[in-house]
Design an enzyme around this catalytic site. Structure first.
Site, short mmCIF file in Angstrom:
data_model
loop_
_atom_site.label_atom_id
_atom_site.label_comp_id
_atom_site.label_asym_id
_atom_site.label_seq_id
_atom_site.Cartn_x
_atom_site.Cartn_y
_atom_site.Cartn_z
N ASP A 103 -15.18 3.68 10.30
CA ASP A 103 -13.80 3.61 9.83
C ASP A 103 -13.33 2.20 10.13
O ASP A 103 -12.97 1.88 11.27
CB ASP A 103 -12.95 4.66 10.57
CG ASP A 103 -11.47 4.56 10.19
OD1 ASP A 103 -11.09 3.60 9.50
OD2 ASP A 103 -10.71 5.46 10.60
N GLU B 20 -6.48 14.03 -12.76
CA GLU B 20 -7.42 14.74 -11.87
C GLU B 20 -8.85 14.56 -12.36
O GLU B 20 -9.12 14.65 -13.55
CB GLU B 20 -7.10 16.24 -11.87
CG GLU B 20 -6.00 16.60 -10.90
CD GLU B 20 -5.69 18.09 -10.94
OE1 GLU B 20 -6.28 18.81 -11.75
OE2 GLU B 20 -4.84 18.51 -10.13
N LYS C 289 -3.66 -2.67 5.88
CA LYS C 289 -3.55 -3.38 7.16
C LYS C 289 -3.99 -4.83 6.94
O LYS C 289 -3.26 -5.57 6.28
CB LYS C 289 -4.40 -2.65 8.21
CG LYS C 289 -3.92 -1.20 8.44
CD LYS C 289 -4.71 -0.53 9.55
CE LYS C 289 -4.15 0.81 9.94
NZ LYS C 289 -4.41 1.90 9.00
N THR D 175 -8.43 1.86 5.24
CA THR D 175 -7.12 1.82 4.60
C THR D 175 -7.08 0.52 3.82
O THR D 175 -7.91 -0.37 4.02
CB THR D 175 -5.97 1.81 5.62
OG1 THR D 175 -6.17 0.73 6.53
CG2 THR D 175 -5.92 3.12 6.40
N ARG E 89 -0.37 0.77 0.26
CA ARG E 89 -0.71 1.81 1.24
C ARG E 89 -1.71 2.78 0.60
O ARG E 89 -1.45 3.31 -0.49
CB ARG E 89 0.57 2.55 1.63
CG ARG E 89 0.48 3.46 2.80
CD ARG E 89 1.86 3.76 3.33
NE ARG E 89 2.42 2.58 3.96
CZ ARG E 89 2.10 2.17 5.19
NH1 ARG E 89 1.27 2.85 5.94
NH2 ARG E 89 2.63 1.06 5.69
N TYR F 285 -1.09 11.85 -14.86
CA TYR F 285 -1.99 12.77 -14.17
C TYR F 285 -3.42 12.46 -14.57
O TYR F 285 -3.71 12.29 -15.76
CB TYR F 285 -1.66 14.22 -14.53
CG TYR F 285 -1.27 15.01 -13.30
CD1 TYR F 285 -2.17 15.17 -12.25
CD2 TYR F 285 0.00 15.56 -13.17
CE1 TYR F 285 -1.80 15.86 -11.11
CE2 TYR F 285 0.37 16.25 -12.02
CZ TYR F 285 -0.54 16.40 -11.00
OH TYR F 285 -0.18 17.06 -9.86
C1 LIG Z 1 -8.76 3.29 12.38
C2 LIG Z 1 -7.76 4.02 11.54
N1 LIG Z 1 -8.20 4.97 10.69
C3 LIG Z 1 -7.37 5.67 9.92
C4 LIG Z 1 -6.01 5.45 9.95
C5 LIG Z 1 -5.11 6.33 9.14
O1 LIG Z 1 -4.53 5.71 8.08
P1 LIG Z 1 -3.23 6.37 7.38
O2 LIG Z 1 -2.08 6.13 8.29
O3 LIG Z 1 -3.17 5.64 6.08
O4 LIG Z 1 -3.51 7.83 7.19
C6 LIG Z 1 -5.50 4.47 10.81
C7 LIG Z 1 -4.04 4.23 10.83
O5 LIG Z 1 -3.47 3.57 11.62
C8 LIG Z 1 -6.40 3.75 11.63
O6 LIG Z 1 -5.96 2.84 12.51
#
Ligand SMILES: Cc1ncc(COP(=O)(O)O)c(C=O)c1O
Length: 393
Positions: free
Chosen positions: A198, A47, A227, A224, A233, A45
């Site tokens: 993002d 936090e 990918k 993320t 993950r 843990y």
């Molecule tokens: C552009 C984008 N942002 C955020 C996410 C969310 O990621 P997670 O599935 O890890 O929550 C994805 C997932 O496919 C994504 O394609």
């Protein structure tokens, strides 16, 4: 000890070994990433944050954090190295969705306006879907794509002027072209909005220098790690140093409790791998394979959204060529032949998202398995045979 769970893990391993994996958001991690994620770090843990991180005030809420403090600091440093940036980074988000939730909360209040990419045209659930926290908590407005599927930058400007959003979001789950961060960033600046990117899908390309970087342009960058970055993950948030405290508070205590230290260990190993020269070669091969596969479909007469691809994925639109087939029909039929991909909406979609008129294809995972261009071409031809037979039924 007999374990049903381990039987199922073995069955999934066999599926992953045998199938052709074309889901654009998936990949296969290294043994070292597996070792890190399966390590004793899951027991700890922690936090809060390493003490030095925020002027020594926040710190951790538990004892025994001397090792995990070093691990988290190391992980952050390594990710700054991957992206050659001095942005602050928070490596605690459990997933891309958690990263986006915390990022929004760090600079916005419920009810504020976010301008993002239309979900039917490639945006993600967390970019404003009515069934997601983003659509429920914020006033979402959307920019569109042109008839050919390219981001409509003029529409972003028009909507920014009309709605005066507090935040403009760039990034997508199903967009096959370079995104012009400079242009969107300039619009955000002109209208006094935060600019958030993002980069979940294209982060590996950004790391390899094969997609323009959002660093130095965006105020906040989320991603993320699983990918094109080919890691464990999870999620991460980068931000301009002046937003560091807000972003950290957005994760803890804002939206999460204890960090997943085993996932942070996995992220550190992922960053080490992304810094190695072999990672650049890997991403270069992903791009070659994706282009080769996409070009094969074009030569076989298929319609590709935007007419091609600049990145690790592309979208086939069946509306004109196979009007009786939905994306779901194609996904299910390919599943029966051991080829895994997902249905996807196309610009001007007439079907529901559950059916959709297209599919999304990505080559990041199969490139990890060693694919070269000829493998991508052969797979496109095999998919064509299966679709042709299905359409004739
Ligand atoms: C552009 C984008 N942002 C955020 C996410 C969310 O990621 P997670 O599935 O890890 O929550 C994805 C997932 O496919 C994504 O394609």
């Amino acid at each position: 000890m007999e374990s049903r769970a381990f039987e199922l893990i073995a069955a999934e391993q066999a599926r992953q070994n045998n199938n052709i994996e074309l889901i654009a958001s998936e990949n296969f991690v290294s043994e070292n990433v597996m070792r890190a994620v399966g390590s004793c770090l899951t027991n700890k843990y922690a936090e809060g944050y390493p003490t030095e991180r925020t002027s020594g005030k926040t710190g951790r809420y538990y004892g025994g954090c001397e090792v995990v403090d070093q691990l988290e600091e190391y992980c952050c440093d390594k990710w700054r190295e991957v992206f050659s940036t001095d942005y602050h980074v928070n490596v605690q988000p459990h997933a891309g969705s958690s990263a986006n939730l915390a990022a929004y909360f760090s600079v916005l209040k419920p009810g504020d306006t976010i301008l993002s990419m239309d979900l039917n045209n490639g945006g993600h659930l967390t970019h404003g879907s009515a069934v997601n926290f983003s659509g429920k908590l914020f006033n979402m407005v959307f920019y569109s794509v042109t008839e050919n599927g390219f981001i409509d930058y003029d529409d972003i400007e028009k909507k920014a002027a009309e709605y005066r959003p507090q935040l403009i979001l760039a990034g997508a789950s199903a967009y096959s072209r370079i995104i012009d961060f400079k242009r969107i960033g300039a619009i955000a600046k002109a209208y006094g909005a935060y600019f958030m990117v993002d980069m979940a899908h294209i982060a590996g390309l950004v790391a390899a220098g094969m997609h323009p970087s959002p660093f130095g342009i965006a105020d906040i960058v989320t991603t993320t790690t699983h990918k094109t970055l080919r890691g464990t993950r999870g999620g991460m948030i980068f931000c301009r140093p002046e937003l560091a405290k807000k972003v950290d508070a957005g994760i803890f205590p804002g939206t999460q409790g204890g960090p997943l230290m085993h996932a942070i260990a996995g992220k550190a190993v992922t960053a080490e791998e992304a810094c190695a020269p072999a990672f650049k070669e890997y991403i270069a091969q992903v791009l070659k394979n994706t282009r080769a596969m996409c070009d094969t479909f074009i030569s076989l007469g298929y319609d590709i959204v935007t007419g091609g691809t600049d990145n690790h994925l592309f979208l086939i639109d069946f509306t004109r060529t196979h009007p009786t087939l939905s994306g779901k029909d194609v996904q299910n039929e390919l599943d029966r032949h051991g080829i895994t991909l997902n249905k996807n909406c196309v610009p001007g979609e007439k079907r529901s998202p559950a059916q959709a008129s297209g599919v999304r294809i990505g080559c990041a995972a199969m490139t990890t398995k060693g694919w070269k261009e000829e493998d991508a071409v052969a797979c496109a031809k095999r998919i064509h045979e299966i679709i042709t037979a299905l359409a004739a039924k």
